[in-house]
Design an enzyme around this catalytic site. Sequence first.
Site, PDB file in Angstrom:
ATOM      1  N   GLN A 108       2.779  10.221   1.129  1.00 20.30           N
ATOM      2  CA  GLN A 108       4.111   9.592   1.210  1.00 20.30           C
ATOM      3  C   GLN A 108       4.993  10.001   0.030  1.00 20.30           C
ATOM      4  O   GLN A 108       6.209   9.803   0.065  1.00 20.30           O
ATOM      5  CB  GLN A 108       3.993   8.064   1.279  1.00 20.30           C
ATOM      6  CG  GLN A 108       3.342   7.565   2.573  1.00 20.30           C
ATOM      7  CD  GLN A 108       3.229   6.058   2.604  1.00 20.30           C
ATOM      8  OE1 GLN A 108       2.293   5.506   2.052  1.00 20.30           O
ATOM      9  NE2 GLN A 108       4.195   5.393   3.212  1.00 20.30           N
ATOM     10  N   CYS A 125       5.793   0.075   7.238  1.00 23.72           N
ATOM     11  CA  CYS A 125       5.383   1.223   6.429  1.00 23.72           C
ATOM     12  C   CYS A 125       6.558   1.606   5.544  1.00 23.72           C
ATOM     13  O   CYS A 125       7.702   1.631   6.017  1.00 23.72           O
ATOM     14  CB  CYS A 125       5.001   2.377   7.350  1.00 23.72           C
ATOM     15  SG  CYS A 125       4.467   3.854   6.473  1.00 23.72           S
ATOM     16  N   LEU A 126       6.288   1.943   4.286  1.00 24.63           N
ATOM     17  CA  LEU A 126       7.374   2.319   3.370  1.00 24.63           C
ATOM     18  C   LEU A 126       8.053   3.622   3.824  1.00 24.63           C
ATOM     19  O   LEU A 126       9.179   3.885   3.430  1.00 24.63           O
ATOM     20  CB  LEU A 126       6.849   2.452   1.935  1.00 24.63           C
ATOM     21  CG  LEU A 126       6.375   1.130   1.301  1.00 24.63           C
ATOM     22  CD1 LEU A 126       5.803   1.395  -0.098  1.00 24.63           C
ATOM     23  CD2 LEU A 126       7.498   0.109   1.228  1.00 24.63           C
ATOM     24  N   GLY A 169       0.829  -1.196   0.000  1.00 33.98           N
ATOM     25  CA  GLY A 169       0.000   0.000   0.000  1.00 33.98           C
ATOM     26  C   GLY A 169       0.867   1.252   0.000  1.00 33.98           C
ATOM     27  O   GLY A 169       2.007   1.216   0.482  1.00 33.98           O
ATOM     28  N   HIS A 180      -2.914   7.408   6.839  1.00 41.91           N
ATOM     29  CA  HIS A 180      -1.925   8.326   6.248  1.00 41.91           C
ATOM     30  C   HIS A 180      -2.594   9.619   5.766  1.00 41.91           C
ATOM     31  O   HIS A 180      -2.003  10.696   5.856  1.00 41.91           O
ATOM     32  CB  HIS A 180      -1.237   7.680   5.039  1.00 41.91           C
ATOM     33  CG  HIS A 180      -0.042   6.836   5.392  1.00 41.91           C
ATOM     34  ND1 HIS A 180       1.084   7.357   5.982  1.00 41.91           N
ATOM     35  CD2 HIS A 180       0.228   5.520   5.186  1.00 41.91           C
ATOM     36  CE1 HIS A 180       1.986   6.385   6.142  1.00 41.91           C
ATOM     37  NE2 HIS A 180       1.487   5.264   5.682  1.00 41.91           N
ATOM     38  N   HIS A 185      -4.634   1.282   7.409  1.00 46.37           N
ATOM     39  CA  HIS A 185      -3.295   1.889   7.546  1.00 46.37           C
ATOM     40  C   HIS A 185      -3.144   3.037   6.533  1.00 46.37           C
ATOM     41  O   HIS A 185      -2.668   4.131   6.886  1.00 46.37           O
ATOM     42  CB  HIS A 185      -2.248   0.792   7.331  1.00 46.37           C
ATOM     43  CG  HIS A 185      -0.828   1.250   7.280  1.00 46.37           C
ATOM     44  ND1 HIS A 185       0.130   0.798   8.165  1.00 46.37           N
ATOM     45  CD2 HIS A 185      -0.171   2.111   6.450  1.00 46.37           C
ATOM     46  CE1 HIS A 185       1.295   1.368   7.881  1.00 46.37           C
ATOM     47  NE2 HIS A 185       1.138   2.161   6.838  1.00 46.37           N
ATOM     48  N   GLU A 186      -3.568   2.791   5.282  1.00 46.65           N
ATOM     49  CA  GLU A 186      -3.416   3.822   4.237  1.00 46.65           C
ATOM     50  C   GLU A 186      -4.359   4.994   4.474  1.00 46.65           C
ATOM     51  O   GLU A 186      -3.970   6.153   4.269  1.00 46.65           O
ATOM     52  CB  GLU A 186      -3.637   3.216   2.852  1.00 46.65           C
ATOM     53  CG  GLU A 186      -2.672   2.093   2.465  1.00 46.65           C
ATOM     54  CD  GLU A 186      -1.202   2.421   2.695  1.00 46.65           C
ATOM     55  OE1 GLU A 186      -0.821   3.607   2.577  1.00 46.65           O
ATOM     56  OE2 GLU A 186      -0.435   1.500   3.032  1.00 46.65           O
TER      57      GLU A 186
HETATM   58 NI    NI Z   1       2.416   3.356   5.646  1.00 48.31          NI
END
Ligand code: NI
Length: 176
Positions: free
Chosen positions: A51, A97-98, A46, A143, A139-140
């Site tokens: 981000q 998380c990225l 995701g 963000h 989670h997304e």
């Molecule tokens: Ni994340």
Amino acid sequence: MSLRPIILHPDPRLKKVCPQVPAVTDEIRRLAEDMLETMYDAPGVGLAAPQLGEMKRLFVMDCARGEVEGEKPRPMVLINPEIIWQSAETSTYEEGCLSIPEQYADITRPSRVRMRWLGLDGQTHEEDFTGLWATCAQHELDHLNGKLFIDYLGPMRRQLITRKMLKFKRERAKQV
Ligand code: NI
């Protein structure tokens, strides 16, 4: 399509509430393509627009990564997503998380959510997500509201991860 750099925690852009996307334009379509390419390349399941420094309410996800036999990739783009129902039952997954590489923690969330969003086709979509899809979608969506998975942890653990990330960013800056 192009790969774009992913913003790393800590960064003020990851703490902001993103505004709604007013319309599905060519710019939004290009951004969604870049987000999918960047997510698959990372690799991740995701990625949310902030981000990449794009303060807009959209995220991409694909939790069908061929781990289950016969499962086909399913790239999804969710614009202006909202949770319209969530289960009382919860499940716990180890999340990463990225924007917070190499850091993981068990996070408990509703195990099932119904989401409504605007698709790239300009239509409103609704779907129930379960399992990893439910965790990823929540989670997304977080963000887009300036919330990270580490915000569910206690202050000690969160500060430890943030210190590790500051060190990670300093070392990475030296290599460039
Ligand atoms: Ni994340």
